[in-house]
Design a protein around this motif. Structure first.
Motif, PDB file in Angstrom:
ATOM      1  N   PHE A  11       0.727  -1.136   0.054  1.00  0.00           N
ATOM      2  CA  PHE A  11       0.179  -0.150   0.082  1.00  0.00           C
ATOM      3  C   PHE A  11       0.834   1.056   0.025  1.00  0.00           C
ATOM      4  O   PHE A  11       0.696   2.390  -0.757  1.00  0.00           O
ATOM      5  CB  PHE A  11      -0.865   0.148   1.126  1.00  0.00           C
ATOM      6  CG  PHE A  11      -2.516  -0.351   0.831  1.00  0.00           C
ATOM      7  CD1 PHE A  11      -2.499  -1.772   0.817  1.00  0.00           C
ATOM      8  CD2 PHE A  11      -3.109   0.659   0.808  1.00  0.00           C
ATOM      9  CE1 PHE A  11      -3.821  -1.926   0.178  1.00  0.00           C
ATOM     10  CE2 PHE A  11      -4.565   0.142   0.653  1.00  0.00           C
ATOM     11  CZ  PHE A  11      -4.869  -1.093   0.418  1.00  0.00           C
ATOM     12  N   SER A  50       2.572   1.664  -3.253  1.00  0.00           N
ATOM     13  CA  SER A  50       1.764   1.944  -4.303  1.00  0.00           C
ATOM     14  C   SER A  50       1.358   3.424  -4.315  1.00  0.00           C
ATOM     15  O   SER A  50       1.140   4.440  -5.150  1.00  0.00           O
ATOM     16  CB  SER A  50       0.457   1.279  -4.261  1.00  0.00           C
ATOM     17  OG  SER A  50       0.661  -0.084  -4.482  1.00  0.00           O
ATOM     18  N   THR A  51       0.971   4.010  -3.006  1.00  0.00           N
ATOM     19  CA  THR A  51       0.980   5.223  -2.829  1.00  0.00           C
ATOM     20  C   THR A  51       2.052   6.452  -3.362  1.00  0.00           C
ATOM     21  O   THR A  51       1.909   7.317  -3.853  1.00  0.00           O
ATOM     22  CB  THR A  51       0.688   5.555  -1.151  1.00  0.00           C
ATOM     23  OG1 THR A  51      -0.237   4.623  -0.865  1.00  0.00           O
ATOM     24  CG2 THR A  51      -0.035   7.037  -1.078  1.00  0.00           C
ATOM     25  N   THR A  93      -5.503  -0.236  -8.105  1.00  0.00           N
ATOM     26  CA  THR A  93      -4.506  -0.790  -7.715  1.00  0.00           C
ATOM     27  C   THR A  93      -4.539  -1.410  -6.315  1.00  0.00           C
ATOM     28  O   THR A  93      -4.111  -2.514  -5.955  1.00  0.00           O
ATOM     29  CB  THR A  93      -3.248   0.240  -7.778  1.00  0.00           C
ATOM     30  OG1 THR A  93      -3.117   0.628  -9.133  1.00  0.00           O
ATOM     31  CG2 THR A  93      -1.872  -0.173  -7.323  1.00  0.00           C
ATOM     32  N   PHE A  94      -5.250  -0.328  -5.494  1.00  0.00           N
ATOM     33  CA  PHE A  94      -5.488  -0.836  -3.919  1.00  0.00           C
ATOM     34  C   PHE A  94      -6.124  -2.044  -3.954  1.00  0.00           C
ATOM     35  O   PHE A  94      -6.342  -2.622  -3.001  1.00  0.00           O
ATOM     36  CB  PHE A  94      -5.799   0.563  -3.485  1.00  0.00           C
ATOM     37  CG  PHE A  94      -4.783   1.588  -3.149  1.00  0.00           C
ATOM     38  CD1 PHE A  94      -3.512   1.122  -2.495  1.00  0.00           C
ATOM     39  CD2 PHE A  94      -4.977   2.610  -3.540  1.00  0.00           C
ATOM     40  CE1 PHE A  94      -2.346   2.121  -2.240  1.00  0.00           C
ATOM     41  CE2 PHE A  94      -3.928   3.588  -3.402  1.00  0.00           C
ATOM     42  CZ  PHE A  94      -2.691   3.307  -2.883  1.00  0.00           C
ATOM     43  N   SER A 119      -5.204  -5.596  -2.243  1.00  0.00           N
ATOM     44  CA  SER A 119      -6.192  -5.985  -1.118  1.00  0.00           C
ATOM     45  C   SER A 119      -6.470  -7.305  -1.393  1.00  0.00           C
ATOM     46  O   SER A 119      -6.512  -8.343  -0.473  1.00  0.00           O
ATOM     47  CB  SER A 119      -7.247  -5.111  -0.766  1.00  0.00           C
ATOM     48  OG  SER A 119      -6.914  -3.824  -0.533  1.00  0.00           O
TER      49      SER A 119
END
Lengths: 104, 237
Positions: free
Chosen positions: A22, A25-26, B103-104, B108
């Protein structure tokens, strides 16, 4: 960790990798958001991409604990794609030159 | 089946092996080439899934290299993905918003899949199947958002042979790469649903071998892995 049987690892490890993915990606989204350009942009994109891919393959796909015979059989052949990439880059460069010469 | 992993094949005693006649036909062909040897000390299912994923790596890499080739060779500007894939939320124009959410969602789904494998090996089949169903649901969400993205772009006039924003090769690269990836996600959703239902029904209870979940997980993580490359090389570049 015996590879003949299944791969069992603590859930905490998976949650850590999930969080890291996460964060990475951020960061890669922020590269676009803050309009980084040129070599800074490209190197950051590649770096973050490789880190994310590494985490997925090593932990989620358990490559870190598999036997080396399997790891090398799977991870080495794709390196030959770098040769294709190099050849196609030369080809694209040539096409670009030809187009500029005859169509512009 | 891992129960048959180390089982003797045609002959049981090593001394009898040289005396016993070799099997003929297809069985003989397989026996001769395999030489009764096993290179990878994992179950055949896992080895075959990895080899399939290796071949898939080559397919996706060829698409991405093809995209690199056309993008390097164009003499007109390449459409700026940051602009093309931006969404307007409450008057503010946010670049790549939908792609970031996608993407998230996919990351997940990889997280829930990894935890499902852990539960499956502990033979807690209800939480394992539930997590696999959550994974499939997130995958379906991803495909739905991709369908929305495709519709939006098609409405804006993007076609495989041209678009109003710039280089015509943009459309063909986009539809080919994301379409093939979306197909993989859709197939993965069906695959996960199938395995989850089998786990839930207790199909693997008798043998107690839940490696099918790990193997399904390998496929799913690969789909996520491919998206990492598409996101970096197509959307961000």
């Amino acid at each position: 960790m015996a590879s003949g049987t299944g791969q069992q690892h603590p859930i905490r490890l998976y949650l850590t990798v999930w969080t890291l993915l996460f964060v990475l990606s951020t960061l890669s989204y922020l590269v676009d958001y803050f309009h980084f350009y040129g070599y800074l942009r490209w190197s950051l994109i590649i770096l973050l991409m490789v880190m994310k891919a590494g985490l997925i393959v090593a932990v989620f796909m358990h490559m870190a604990w598999e036997r080396l015979a399997l790891v090398y059989a799977i991870l080495l052949p794709p390196l030959s794609l770098l040769v294709l990439m190099g050849l196609m880059a030369i080809e694209a460069d040539y096409t670009f030159g030809t187009r500029m010469l005859f169509f512009h | 089946m891992s129960a048959h992993l180390h089982a003797p094949t045609e002959t049981s005693a090593p001394a009898a092996a040289s005396l016993a006649p070799s099997p003929a036909g297809w069985r003989g062909l397989v026996a001769d080439w395999a030489s009764d040897e096993q290179a990878f000390h994992v179950s055949w299912g896992k080895a075959m899934m990895w080899i399939f994923l290796l071949s898939d790596t080559f397919i996706f890499s060829c698409f991405l290299i093809g995209y690199m080739t056309v993008r390097m060779a164009v003499t007109v500007p390449w459409p700026d993905p940051s602009e093309v894939f931006s969404l307007t939320v409450g008057g503010a124009r946010l670049p790549l918003l939908l792609i970031a959410i996608m993407t998230f969602v996919l990351i997940s789904s990889s997280g829930t899949m990894a935890i499902a494998v852990n539960f499956a090996y502990r033979r807690e089949r209800v939480p394992a199947a539930a997590l696999m169903l959550v994974t499939a649901a997130l995958g379906a969400t991803f495909v739905s958002m991709q369908a929305f993205e495709w519709s939006k772009l098609i409405a804006e006039g993007v076609r495989p042979w041209g678009n109003p924003m710039g280089a015509p090769q943009f459309g063909s690269s986009f539809f080919m790469i994301t379409g093939f990836h979306g197909l993989h996600v859709s197939a993965g959703v069906i695959y996960l649903l199938t395995v989850a239902i089998r786990v839930l029904r207790g199909r693997y209870e008798a043998g107690g071998n839940y490696q099918v979940v790990e193997i399904a997980g390998l496929y799913w993580h690969f789909v996520d892995l491919v998206w990492v490359f598409i996101f970096a090389l197509f959307y961000l570049w």
